[in-house]
Design a protein around this motif. Sequence first.
Motif, PDB file in Angstrom:
ATOM      1  N   TYR A  33      30.904  19.339   0.459  1.00  0.00           N
ATOM      2  CA  TYR A  33      30.361  19.833   1.718  1.00  0.00           C
ATOM      3  C   TYR A  33      30.377  21.359   1.691  1.00  0.00           C
ATOM      4  O   TYR A  33      31.415  21.982   1.461  1.00  0.00           O
ATOM      5  CB  TYR A  33      31.173  19.304   2.899  1.00  0.00           C
ATOM      6  CG  TYR A  33      30.966  17.823   3.116  1.00  0.00           C
ATOM      7  CD1 TYR A  33      29.948  17.359   3.944  1.00  0.00           C
ATOM      8  CD2 TYR A  33      31.773  16.900   2.459  1.00  0.00           C
ATOM      9  CE1 TYR A  33      29.755  16.010   4.133  1.00  0.00           C
ATOM     10  CE2 TYR A  33      31.581  15.545   2.642  1.00  0.00           C
ATOM     11  CZ  TYR A  33      30.572  15.089   3.479  1.00  0.00           C
ATOM     12  OH  TYR A  33      30.367  13.750   3.663  1.00  0.00           O
ATOM     13  N   PRO A  85      26.720  26.251   5.842  1.00  0.00           N
ATOM     14  CA  PRO A  85      25.280  26.521   5.967  1.00  0.00           C
ATOM     15  C   PRO A  85      24.850  27.849   5.368  1.00  0.00           C
ATOM     16  O   PRO A  85      23.745  27.981   4.863  1.00  0.00           O
ATOM     17  CB  PRO A  85      25.036  26.482   7.481  1.00  0.00           C
ATOM     18  CG  PRO A  85      26.131  25.624   8.017  1.00  0.00           C
ATOM     19  CD  PRO A  85      27.319  25.879   7.142  1.00  0.00           C
ATOM     20  N   ASP A  96      22.643  18.768   8.506  1.00  0.00           N
ATOM     21  CA  ASP A  96      24.062  19.032   8.372  1.00  0.00           C
ATOM     22  C   ASP A  96      24.880  17.846   8.854  1.00  0.00           C
ATOM     23  O   ASP A  96      24.392  16.980   9.573  1.00  0.00           O
ATOM     24  CB  ASP A  96      24.446  20.293   9.153  1.00  0.00           C
ATOM     25  CG  ASP A  96      24.258  20.098  10.648  1.00  0.00           C
ATOM     26  OD1 ASP A  96      23.348  19.333  11.018  1.00  0.00           O
ATOM     27  OD2 ASP A  96      25.010  20.691  11.431  1.00  0.00           O
ATOM     28  N   LYS A 148      28.447  21.206   8.242  1.00  0.00           N
ATOM     29  CA  LYS A 148      28.294  21.513   6.826  1.00  0.00           C
ATOM     30  C   LYS A 148      27.228  20.615   6.218  1.00  0.00           C
ATOM     31  O   LYS A 148      26.906  19.558   6.765  1.00  0.00           O
ATOM     32  CB  LYS A 148      29.624  21.329   6.087  1.00  0.00           C
ATOM     33  CG  LYS A 148      30.683  22.361   6.466  1.00  0.00           C
ATOM     34  CD  LYS A 148      31.924  22.210   5.592  1.00  0.00           C
ATOM     35  CE  LYS A 148      32.964  23.267   5.932  1.00  0.00           C
ATOM     36  NZ  LYS A 148      34.158  23.163   5.064  1.00  0.00           N
ATOM     37  N   TYR A 149      26.717  21.062   5.076  1.00  0.00           N
ATOM     38  CA  TYR A 149      25.700  20.302   4.370  1.00  0.00           C
ATOM     39  C   TYR A 149      26.325  19.602   3.164  1.00  0.00           C
ATOM     40  O   TYR A 149      27.153  20.177   2.459  1.00  0.00           O
ATOM     41  CB  TYR A 149      24.564  21.215   3.911  1.00  0.00           C
ATOM     42  CG  TYR A 149      23.665  21.668   5.027  1.00  0.00           C
ATOM     43  CD1 TYR A 149      22.495  20.989   5.326  1.00  0.00           C
ATOM     44  CD2 TYR A 149      24.004  22.773   5.800  1.00  0.00           C
ATOM     45  CE1 TYR A 149      21.667  21.409   6.359  1.00  0.00           C
ATOM     46  CE2 TYR A 149      23.194  23.198   6.835  1.00  0.00           C
ATOM     47  CZ  TYR A 149      22.020  22.510   7.116  1.00  0.00           C
ATOM     48  OH  TYR A 149      21.218  22.909   8.131  1.00  0.00           O
TER      49      TYR A 149
END
Length: 459
Positions: free
Chosen positions: A331, A334, A380, A384-385
């Motif tokens: 994770y 961004p 996301d 988080k991505y």
Amino acid sequence: MAIDTKYHQISSFQGFETFRMIQEPRLAQSLSLWCGGILLLIILGTFLPWTQNIRSHGKLTTLNPADRPQTVHSTIAGRIEKWHVQEGQSVKKGDTIITLSEVKDKFFDPEFLVRIDEQIDAKEGTLKSTRQKAEALQKQIAALQSGLKFSLDKARNKVKQTALKVQSDSIDFVAAKTDFDIAKVQLERQEKLYKQGLKSLTEYETRRLKFQEVTAKLLSSENKYYTTKNELVNSRIELNSLEAEYLDKISKAESDLSSTLGYLYDTEGEISKMNNEYANMQIRSSFYGITAPQDGYVVKALVSGIGETVKEGQAVASVMPADPELAVELYVKPVDIPLLTKGRKVRLQFDGWPALVFSGWPNTSFGTFGGKVAVIDNIDSQGKYRILVVPDPEEDPWPKPVRVGSGVYGWAMLNDVPIWYEIWRQLNGFPADYMADVAVDASTSKEGSASKTENNDSY
């Protein structure tokens, strides 16, 4: 004079042992030299290359969703009769995990399929008889329609014949009436001649007899004419009544046919429903044994015991597929997502695996493994991505003991910059350098270096 006296005093102490053991202190000078050397090394070290990276925590998962741990559900409600596996046991696709028995009273009869089959046979017999009745009614309607046509043609011909007979009888009636008028005139003339003595009584009586015959013929022709007219009227009435009678019979037959066809279709629907129930029961009987969906290992039994009832769709066990295609789930913030692209190199440290890590000098690290970015989420997850990292074929393979779900620490490798620049960037909170992954050849390497320098200067 004072200096000479002091020097004379010091020189006079040289003969003492204690004075000879005393040395002048040089610690400050040595310390300053060491500090200067260390500072010089630090300053020179800041010009060493440092690989920028994005750090993230995650866990080990699989790239293919079908390879991830899954729960096995019961398709039908039932009671557990037997467990065929133990936790941690390997299973093949189709191996029976649990055997269930029926809990719904509708399916308690062991001969349920036989009963349904008998009902289907009975309904098919009814369907056959109903179909034959419908065919008979269709033939009856066709016969009535044919008979109606024939009877109408016959009645119409009779009406035409009667009309012609009426015309012929009317002509005979008119001729008889004419003969009557002539005979009447002749009789009156004969009577006058008889009275005058010009004709004999015999001739007069003969003429009277002739008149009576003509009168009788007139009456016969008249009766015949009116009788024929009545026959014409009766023929027309019979024609109309005949059509109404046949239409009534045909309508009744068509009504019976419609009722029969309705019952026929209803029977076909019941047979289709029974066939559906029969097929459902056949399929249901195959769900009494809960089987493994694919090769793997039974991780945990989610229900236990014998005789416990499970509901439809309830999870009974979890299975981990064998030989999954591993991937690391990381994770990323961004702000770092624009720096990542598919195929970007990543260094990984697995929990429980000994490692000595230098994030900026990946080549000097020990116990880390290589990977590359395969998937970058478009949305996301909790700020988080998520990215998925797969093994890098150009690096050493990942260790075999690691398992799905274990923790992973990863570094996404970015650009090489001097250490002083990285320290300056970290102190100022600037993001890492962003440079797109483009293939350059030897002729454009200088241009690439210049652009990198300009990019560094921009920060």
